[in-house]
Design an enzyme around this catalytic site. Structure first.
Site, PDB file in Angstrom:
ATOM      1  N   ASP A  18      -8.055  -5.263   0.344  1.00  0.00           N
ATOM      2  CA  ASP A  18      -8.616  -6.033  -0.757  1.00  0.00           C
ATOM      3  C   ASP A  18      -8.170  -7.483  -0.789  1.00  0.00           C
ATOM      4  O   ASP A  18      -8.678  -8.269  -1.577  1.00  0.00           O
ATOM      5  CB  ASP A  18      -8.291  -5.350  -2.089  1.00  0.00           C
ATOM      6  CG  ASP A  18      -9.112  -4.101  -2.248  1.00  0.00           C
ATOM      7  OD1 ASP A  18     -10.265  -4.121  -1.793  1.00  0.00           O
ATOM      8  OD2 ASP A  18      -8.615  -3.115  -2.784  1.00  0.00           O
ATOM      9  N   HIS A  38       0.847  -1.176   0.000  1.00  0.00           N
ATOM     10  CA  HIS A  38       0.000   0.000   0.000  1.00  0.00           C
ATOM     11  C   HIS A  38       0.883   1.227   0.000  1.00  0.00           C
ATOM     12  O   HIS A  38       1.932   1.229   0.639  1.00  0.00           O
ATOM     13  CB  HIS A  38      -0.918   0.005   1.232  1.00  0.00           C
ATOM     14  CG  HIS A  38      -2.063   0.942   1.075  1.00  0.00           C
ATOM     15  ND1 HIS A  38      -1.951   2.284   1.348  1.00  0.00           N
ATOM     16  CD2 HIS A  38      -3.330   0.740   0.642  1.00  0.00           C
ATOM     17  CE1 HIS A  38      -3.111   2.855   1.096  1.00  0.00           C
ATOM     18  NE2 HIS A  38      -3.967   1.958   0.660  1.00  0.00           N
TER      19      HIS A  38
END
Ligand code: ACO
Length: 430
Positions: free
Chosen positions: A365, A307
């Site tokens: 996710d 991320h």
């Protein structure tokens, strides 16, 4: 107000340039570099790694500590105790609603969830096999052509009406994109149903058969909506702000956000995770996948890992893993093959020096795809679900920007690396 100053010496014999530093409530302070252009230099920051593009009071992230706050409230508390309507109200208005404010807000949305009948004709123009995100980009943008009564973005009431319409209609459009894709008739929204239940009804009911939603699955989808509702100045939100900075119609701006979200490095990740888990097939293939992800000559990346901001853990990933357990237990799918593969992949990757050194952890996710699949949402609708959730974030950020007196048209500069000025050569002499 600037309390401190930074000084930048350009090494050109001139006195250092004085730059104000603004203090943040939480997180890094920022240096105001707006005056640099006057001195003939710009800053260079591809991908905005160190650039604050705006001031905002909506969402706070501390990537190192794994903290995510909406209007100051920790995501863990909101995901546990609030429903999506409360979170939407909070993001849009800055405070949690009272019982009657929540009721009125929810009621208003229920009454505007149906789309104009002409919208059906837009869908008819698409191929049946169109990806739902392709339909959504087009149809949400097309809403700009309908609501001429709330076009004045300088009027706060008009902005509020646009926000209600967008929030209420995006789930309807997402469900229509799916129904069109599979060749079933559109299912109209039901005002008696709550936001999440209504979306499930539009997805799964048919004129021949009612759909009764399982409350555990409703709650899981609600949690997915809450966890994805806003995430500060990410790619799609920045896209919405940039499009909106020119004064564009909000529906067109949200369509731009949907386009940005579609990419596999952003909202397309949970779809990519599920495809990757399916390709892995068996836990015995995990070492090979890990090796491919580490191989510099191979563009393959472990989807759902890493991320831009979270460099220790993604707090949403922990909540999603928990939700995953709840949903699979409820459906008697504890031995789900993909879930087992995901858990094992996570375990092996988290012990691998490559992932440890690069601070690559599962993001939200990594698990959301397994939950969505268990609920019955088809893989090509995953990003559309993300778009429904993020609509409130986009609208809240857009409204905040329009109301900000410092707001100006977004216009980044560049480091030009092309040819210097040269003379044109006519085609016959080239
Ligand atoms: N698998 C393998 N290696 C990775 C991965 C990954 N998933 N992610 C990053 N790396 C490596 C890069 O190759 C790079 O290595 P290098 O330093 O040797 O060149 C290093 O880690 C840093 O990666 P960057 O791409 O520079 O990091 P950035 O912050 O720009 O990217 C991103 C973040 C786009 C999320 C990236 O980690 C990625 O592509 N992940 C997979 C896609 C994904 O899951 N996206 C969902 C994001 S969450 C969301 O949108 C809700």
């Amino acid at each position: 107000m600037a309390e401190r100053k930074a000084y930048l010496d350009l090494g050109n014999g001139q006195p250092p340039i004085e730059l104000p530093i603004y203090s943040a409530t939480m997180g890094p302070d920022v240096i105001d570099i707006r005056s640099l252009g006057k001195h003939g230099v710009f800053t260079y920051d591809p991908g905005f790694m160190s650039t604050a593009s705006c001031n905002s009071s909506i969402t706070y992230i501390d990537g190192d500590a794994g903290i995510l706050l909406y209007r100051g409230y920790p995501i863990e508390q909101l995901a546990e105790h609030a429903d999506f309507m409360e979170v939407c109200y909070l993001l849009l208005n800055g405070e949690l609603p009272t019982g009657s404010q929540r009721h009125d807000f929810d009621n208003t949305l229920r009454k505007v969830s149906m789309v104009h009948d002409q919208i059906n004709n837009f869908f008819r123009g698409f191929r049946r096999d169109a990806h739902p995100m392709a339909s959504m980009v087009g149809v949400v943008g097309a809403l700009s052509a309908f609501y001429h009564d709330s076009f004045d973005i300088a009027d706060p009431r008009h902005r509020e009406i646009s926000a209600f319409r967008m929030l209420a209609k995006v789930p309807t459009i997402a469900a229509m994109s799916y129904k069109y894709n599979i060749g079933q008739p559109f299912v109209y929204p039901q005002n008696r149903l709550g936001y999440v239940e209504n979306f499930m009804h539009m997805m799964f009911a048919t004129p021949c058969e009612e759909y009764v939603a399982n409350p555990v699955l409703v709650r899981a989808l609600e949690r997915i909506f809450i966890l994805h509702a806003d995430h500060e100045q990410n790619a799609s939100t920045s896209t919405v702000r940039l499009a909106g900075s020119s004064g564009a119609n909000p529906f067109a701006c949200i369509a731009a956000g949907i386009a940005s979200l579609w990419g596999p490095a952003h909202g397309g990740a949970n779809e990519a995770v599920l495809k990757m888990l399916e390709e892995i097939g068996d836990v015995s293939n995990i070492p090979d996948v890990i090796a491919r992800a580490k191989d510099k000559s191979n563009p393959f990346r472990l989807m759902g890992f890493g991320h831009r901001v979270y460099k220790n853990f993604d707090p949403r990933a922990n909540l999603m893993r928990k939700t995953c357990h709840e949903v699979l237990n409820e459906l008697g799918m504890q031995d789900d093959r993909l879930f087992k593969t995901a858990l094992e992949l996570e375990r092996i990757a988290l012990e691998d020096p490559y992932f440890i050194e690069k601070k690559l952890y599962p993001n939200v996710d990594f698990y959301s795809g397994i939950v969505l699949r268990a609920i019955g949402i088809p893989v090509n609708m995953f990003t559309a679900i993300f778009a429904i959730s993020r609509t409130i974030g986009w609208i809240s950020q857009w409204s905040e920007m329009i109301a900000d007196p410092e707001q100006r048209i977004g216009r980044p500069r560049q480091l030009y690396c092309g040819a210097e000025q040269r003379e044109f050569v006519p085609i016959g002499k080239r």
